[in-house]
Design an enzyme around this catalytic site. Sequence first.
Site, PDB file in Angstrom:
ATOM      1  N   ALA A  29       0.996  -1.353   0.042  1.00 55.49           N
ATOM      2  CA  ALA A  29      -0.045   0.030  -0.035  1.00 55.49           C
ATOM      3  C   ALA A  29       0.817   1.138  -0.019  1.00 55.49           C
ATOM      4  O   ALA A  29       1.970   1.071  -0.283  1.00 55.49           O
ATOM      5  CB  ALA A  29      -0.984  -0.084   1.405  1.00 55.49           C
ATOM      6  N   ASN A  30       0.189   2.380   0.100  1.00 53.40           N
ATOM      7  CA  ASN A  30       1.115   3.626   0.305  1.00 53.40           C
ATOM      8  C   ASN A  30       0.295   4.616   1.204  1.00 53.40           C
ATOM      9  O   ASN A  30      -0.734   4.216   1.612  1.00 53.40           O
ATOM     10  CB  ASN A  30       1.254   4.139  -1.067  1.00 53.40           C
ATOM     11  N   ARG A  31       0.921   5.682   1.225  1.00 53.77           N
ATOM     12  CA  ARG A  31       0.367   6.520   2.753  1.00 53.77           C
ATOM     13  C   ARG A  31      -0.551   7.331   2.255  1.00 53.77           C
ATOM     14  O   ARG A  31      -0.833   8.505   3.082  1.00 53.77           O
ATOM     15  CB  ARG A  31       1.736   7.218   3.378  1.00 53.77           C
ATOM     16  N   ALA A  95      -3.613   7.965  -5.432  1.00 54.08           N
ATOM     17  CA  ALA A  95      -2.211   7.620  -5.326  1.00 54.08           C
ATOM     18  C   ALA A  95      -2.159   5.816  -5.874  1.00 54.08           C
ATOM     19  O   ALA A  95      -2.254   5.128  -4.865  1.00 54.08           O
ATOM     20  CB  ALA A  95      -1.553   7.551  -4.095  1.00 54.08           C
TER      21      ALA A  95
END
Length: 219
Positions: A29-31, A95
């Site tokens: 995942a990403n932030r 994102a």
Amino acid sequence: LGGGPLAGRRVLVTSGPTHEPIDPVRYIANRSSGAQGTAIARALAQAGAEVVFVTGPADTPPPGGVEVVRVETAREMEAAVRRALPADAAIFAAAVADWRVASASDRKIKKGAGGPPRLDFAENPDILAGVAGMGEGRPRLVVGFAAETHDVVAHATAKRVRKGCDWILANDVSPATGIMGGTENAVTLITGEGAEPWPRMGKADVAERLAARIAAALA
Ligand code: C5P
């Protein structure tokens, strides 16, 4: 029929991160919190637009008054975006993970004598570039985002051309700005006419200003 400068317009917004599975219990995942995309969807709805909000698993709850489509992976997001078209404008604030695990395991990967697993990656589709490059059925206005840490305007200007979109909203995410995960944003709007720096302001104000620009562009 509701009023507002975007009454009668249909706008697609992508938001949040994507999750790319490794196996049934693990993912990459990403932030991204989804804060800016959510604020944009809210501002567009408040301006009277019919909004389809395609969101990955974000921390920020979706706004009211929009059609919410929840997805997990980049490929699911791409399919949901295609289903949501046609639209007058499309704003790509998500994102999206650049890569996915090439062959996610359908069983939990066990710890064992073989040592840690090796993961092979495959490139995800570029959803923004795909929609911007559509012939028939392309939204009249396609807006992308660029998060940069240096040479913001130069990189975002090149990205606008490379992706084939109409506008890029570029933001400086170098750690000193405190923007990533914060409530404020400092953006530069890149159009075919050039770069327009906006003063630092709250994410809700960025969203309202963008919604007003979109309304003017579609008028
Ligand atoms: O290339 P980069 O990831 O910096 O581009 C960011 C822009 O492209 C954002 O608008 C993002 O939503 C969009 N994007 C996309 N699909 C991808 C990667 C990025 O729609 N696979």
